[in-house]
Scaffold this motif. Structure first.
Motif, PDB file in Angstrom:
ATOM      1  N   LYS A 119      45.864  42.532  37.471  1.00  0.00           N
ATOM      2  CA  LYS A 119      45.677  43.748  38.262  1.00  0.00           C
ATOM      3  C   LYS A 119      46.370  44.938  37.609  1.00  0.00           C
ATOM      4  O   LYS A 119      45.816  46.054  37.586  1.00  0.00           O
ATOM      5  CB  LYS A 119      46.213  43.552  39.675  1.00  0.00           C
ATOM      6  CG  LYS A 119      45.960  44.768  40.568  1.00  0.00           C
ATOM      7  CD  LYS A 119      46.310  44.510  42.023  1.00  0.00           C
ATOM      8  CE  LYS A 119      45.937  45.715  42.886  1.00  0.00           C
ATOM      9  NZ  LYS A 119      46.204  45.488  44.322  1.00  0.00           N
ATOM     10  N   ALA A 120      47.576  44.720  37.063  1.00  0.00           N
ATOM     11  CA  ALA A 120      48.314  45.813  36.418  1.00  0.00           C
ATOM     12  C   ALA A 120      47.539  46.368  35.228  1.00  0.00           C
ATOM     13  O   ALA A 120      47.403  47.595  35.072  1.00  0.00           O
ATOM     14  CB  ALA A 120      49.688  45.317  35.978  1.00  0.00           C
ATOM     15  N   LEU A 121      47.020  45.485  34.387  1.00  0.00           N
ATOM     16  CA  LEU A 121      46.277  45.940  33.209  1.00  0.00           C
ATOM     17  C   LEU A 121      44.939  46.564  33.610  1.00  0.00           C
ATOM     18  O   LEU A 121      44.523  47.582  33.036  1.00  0.00           O
ATOM     19  CB  LEU A 121      46.051  44.768  32.255  1.00  0.00           C
ATOM     20  CG  LEU A 121      47.329  44.195  31.618  1.00  0.00           C
ATOM     21  CD1 LEU A 121      47.007  42.992  30.746  1.00  0.00           C
ATOM     22  CD2 LEU A 121      48.058  45.260  30.804  1.00  0.00           C
ATOM     23  N   TYR A 122      44.271  45.963  34.579  1.00  0.00           N
ATOM     24  CA  TYR A 122      43.004  46.531  35.067  1.00  0.00           C
ATOM     25  C   TYR A 122      43.210  47.939  35.601  1.00  0.00           C
ATOM     26  O   TYR A 122      42.466  48.864  35.244  1.00  0.00           O
ATOM     27  CB  TYR A 122      42.426  45.620  36.148  1.00  0.00           C
ATOM     28  CG  TYR A 122      41.345  46.278  36.991  1.00  0.00           C
ATOM     29  CD1 TYR A 122      40.099  46.578  36.449  1.00  0.00           C
ATOM     30  CD2 TYR A 122      41.580  46.585  38.328  1.00  0.00           C
ATOM     31  CE1 TYR A 122      39.106  47.182  37.222  1.00  0.00           C
ATOM     32  CE2 TYR A 122      40.596  47.177  39.106  1.00  0.00           C
ATOM     33  CZ  TYR A 122      39.365  47.481  38.550  1.00  0.00           C
ATOM     34  OH  TYR A 122      38.402  48.078  39.318  1.00  0.00           O
ATOM     35  N   ILE A 175      40.045  40.358  35.532  1.00  0.00           N
ATOM     36  CA  ILE A 175      39.821  40.125  34.101  1.00  0.00           C
ATOM     37  C   ILE A 175      38.436  40.642  33.698  1.00  0.00           C
ATOM     38  O   ILE A 175      38.292  41.378  32.715  1.00  0.00           O
ATOM     39  CB  ILE A 175      39.953  38.629  33.773  1.00  0.00           C
ATOM     40  CG1 ILE A 175      41.412  38.171  33.915  1.00  0.00           C
ATOM     41  CG2 ILE A 175      39.466  38.344  32.343  1.00  0.00           C
ATOM     42  CD1 ILE A 175      41.603  36.670  33.820  1.00  0.00           C
ATOM     43  N   ALA A 176      37.429  40.262  34.459  1.00  0.00           N
ATOM     44  CA  ALA A 176      36.062  40.668  34.121  1.00  0.00           C
ATOM     45  C   ALA A 176      35.897  42.183  34.168  1.00  0.00           C
ATOM     46  O   ALA A 176      35.304  42.792  33.266  1.00  0.00           O
ATOM     47  CB  ALA A 176      35.074  39.995  35.086  1.00  0.00           C
ATOM     48  N   ALA A 177      36.433  42.815  35.208  1.00  0.00           N
ATOM     49  CA  ALA A 177      36.304  44.271  35.340  1.00  0.00           C
ATOM     50  C   ALA A 177      37.153  45.000  34.302  1.00  0.00           C
ATOM     51  O   ALA A 177      36.750  46.059  33.793  1.00  0.00           O
ATOM     52  CB  ALA A 177      36.712  44.698  36.750  1.00  0.00           C
ATOM     53  N   GLY A 178      38.316  44.448  33.981  1.00  0.00           N
ATOM     54  CA  GLY A 178      39.191  45.075  32.991  1.00  0.00           C
ATOM     55  C   GLY A 178      38.552  45.157  31.618  1.00  0.00           C
ATOM     56  O   GLY A 178      38.780  46.117  30.867  1.00  0.00           O
ATOM     57  N   PHE A 182      38.410  48.358  29.013  1.00  0.00           N
ATOM     58  CA  PHE A 182      39.450  48.125  28.009  1.00  0.00           C
ATOM     59  C   PHE A 182      39.218  48.980  26.768  1.00  0.00           C
ATOM     60  O   PHE A 182      38.086  49.118  26.285  1.00  0.00           O
ATOM     61  CB  PHE A 182      39.486  46.646  27.623  1.00  0.00           C
ATOM     62  CG  PHE A 182      40.477  46.339  26.525  1.00  0.00           C
ATOM     63  CD1 PHE A 182      41.836  46.292  26.799  1.00  0.00           C
ATOM     64  CD2 PHE A 182      40.038  46.111  25.230  1.00  0.00           C
ATOM     65  CE1 PHE A 182      42.740  46.017  25.790  1.00  0.00           C
ATOM     66  CE2 PHE A 182      40.944  45.839  24.217  1.00  0.00           C
ATOM     67  CZ  PHE A 182      42.295  45.787  24.500  1.00  0.00           C
ATOM     68  N   LYS A 183      40.287  49.546  26.259  1.00  0.00           N
ATOM     69  CA  LYS A 183      40.237  50.311  25.017  1.00  0.00           C
ATOM     70  C   LYS A 183      41.460  49.923  24.192  1.00  0.00           C
ATOM     71  O   LYS A 183      42.592  50.072  24.665  1.00  0.00           O
ATOM     72  CB  LYS A 183      40.249  51.815  25.305  1.00  0.00           C
ATOM     73  CG  LYS A 183      40.099  52.675  24.049  1.00  0.00           C
ATOM     74  CD  LYS A 183      40.014  54.163  24.393  1.00  0.00           C
ATOM     75  CE  LYS A 183      39.814  54.991  23.139  1.00  0.00           C
ATOM     76  NZ  LYS A 183      39.694  56.440  23.435  1.00  0.00           N
TER      77      LYS A 183
END
Length: 471
Positions: A119-122, A175-178, A182-183
């Motif tokens: 969640k934090a990374l997303y 994970i899937a949405a992130g 993601f960049k």
């Protein structure tokens, strides 16, 4: 500002609907005690996220728009370096949170930490996409997370109805949405020594402290209910509170999400900033006032639709008090606190939050034993009102000026009119419809019609002249 709102509102509304659907799935496939445990584990995630991630996102939102376009990637790389470094102490914090709630096992630790990390990374990459105006990626990511959260949660809980399945489903959706937003950036500890990193620390650490205390304060009642009452009561209270916090977040974020970056662009022109902030308040009130009042009026059928009977044993009083508390909480966070943020006086926010936490604790100790869940809700409301007054007073003292446009009073009168007439004009007073969702939709349309008509009669935004010119 209104056009910017329309860019994000549809996906945010869909995201909020998915949150309510998740609450309904959780409460109907888990017992009240299991939902109480899940609420405490998700609370641990939010507390750790306030310490290890959210303040970095807030700093990036405030500071990155003022950078030149060719500096954006470097600034984002610095922010991402900080957030990755912060995930290490998060391990210990997740363990501590679960230990204090009596839920620490290897399986709960691994799944709770996985939810935090994903969640934090997303959220980080999602906010970055918004700031850099990668609108399509942002929309796809939000829709992906919302749809997968519902689909995977429902599937896993039907197969294996337990809290670990619920947490795993959330992690998979993040994970899937992130991956959509993601960049890649070059992560380096050396970036933490740069001037931009120091600016993030200087601006963000007070926000981290205040955010941590605010998260604990706003959800301290759940820990206290679990300790003084039981997990079943915790589950009931958490379900109602989560619905209202979700509605509050939706209502305010629909305006705040696209509008806050627009406000930061005017930070160096006080006259323009004050004017834009007044328009921002108008939009907030136009959406938040009728929505929350309407929810209170329709609280019983809405909660019956989302929750099973065992969650409705406390009646509507808890809902009304929590609804008022949620409005005050969000008004402070998304409007009043801007005075301290825009004047770079964020150092006062932790002090306000600590005072609110202590006050909330004292109120919980005093009110929960004799009044139960109503006492917990009342403590939440009182603490938030006093925190809002403190933030407003300090902002004014530091020279920030809040513009309150005339349109606000028209919105208030229209909302009051809706509150008076909607209960008398609800569909069940005239016809019996056995489909609950249809009743709710018709009642909502009636409420919107009352509000809109009164607003038009009051000539909101000179709408009468606009109608005449159109003719």
């Amino acid at each position: 500002m209104f056009n910017a709102l329309l860019k994000y509102a549809p996906v945010q509304i869909f995201s909020a609907i998915s949150v309510f659907a998740l609450i309904s799935i959780h409460t109907k496939l888990l017992t009240t005690a299991e939902y109480g445990m899940l609420a405490l584990m998700l609370l641990t995630v939010e507390v750790v996220r306030a310490v290890a991630a959210q303040w970095i996102n807030s700093s990036m939102l405030r500071l990155l728009p003022s950078k030149k376009a060719d500096e954006h990637d470097n600034f984002a790389a610095i922010a991402s370096s900080i957030i990755f470094c912060c995930t290490l102490p998060a391990l210990a914090l997740v363990s501590l949170g679960l230990y204090l709630t009596g839920l620490l096992t290897l399986s709960t630790f691994l799944t709770t930490f996985l939810v935090f990390l994903t969640k934090a990374l997303y959220q980080f990459y999602l906010e970055l996409a918004r700031i850099m105006e990668r609108l399509n990626q942002y929309r796809i990511a939000v829709l992906t997370q919302s749809i997968l959260a519902i689909g995977i949660t429902g599937s896993l809980l039907v197969y294996s109805p337990n809290i670990l399945s619920a947490l795993s489903a959330l992690a998979l959706s993040y994970i899937a949405a992130g991956l959509v937003v993601f960049k890649p950036f070059k992560i380096s500890i050396n970036k933490l020594k740069t001037a931009d990193a120091q600016a993030i620390f200087s601006y963000g650490l007070p926000l981290m402290a205040s955010g941590l205390v605010a998260v604990i304060s706003s959800r301290l009642d759940r820990y206290f209910i679990a300790d003084k009452l039981d997990l079943a009561q915790t589950g009931i209270y958490a379900a109602i509170s989560n619905i209202l916090l979700g509605i509050g977040a939706l209502i305010f974020m629909v305006v705040a999400l696209p509008s806050y970056p627009e406000l930061t662009k005017k930070i160096n022109d006080k006259a323009a900033l004050y004017k834009a902030h007044g328009e921002y308040l108008t939009l907030l009130c136009l959406i938040a006032m009728p929505a929350l009042v309407g929810f209170c009026i329709l609280a019983e059928p809405i909660t019956h639709l989302l929750l099973s009977e065992e969650y409705l044993s406390q009646g509507s009083t808890v809902i009304y008090i929590l609804c008022a508390g949620v409005f005050v909480l969000n008004l402070k966070a998304h409007y009043i606190d801007h005075g301290l943020q825009f004047s770079l006086n964020t150092k006062y926010l932790p002090k306000i939050s600590v005072f609110s936490l202590i006050l909330n604790l004292l109120l919980l100790v005093t009110l929960v034993p004799p009044f139960g869940l109503i006492g917990a809700a009342s403590a939440f409301l009182i603490a938030n009102i006093i925190a809002l007054v403190m933030s407003l007073w300090l902002s004014l003292k530091k020279g920030y000026k809040y513009a309150v446009p005339l349109q606000i009073y028209k919105i208030f009168i229209s909302t009051l009119s809706m509150a008076i007439f909607l209960p008398e004009l609800r569909v069940y007073n005239f016809v019996t419809i056995d489909i609950p969702i249809v009743n709710i939709i018709i009642d909502v349309l009636i409420g919107v019609s009352i509000f809109s008509c009164v607003l038009a009669l009051l000539n909101y935004k000179k709408c009468k002249a606009w109608v005449i010119n159109e003719k």
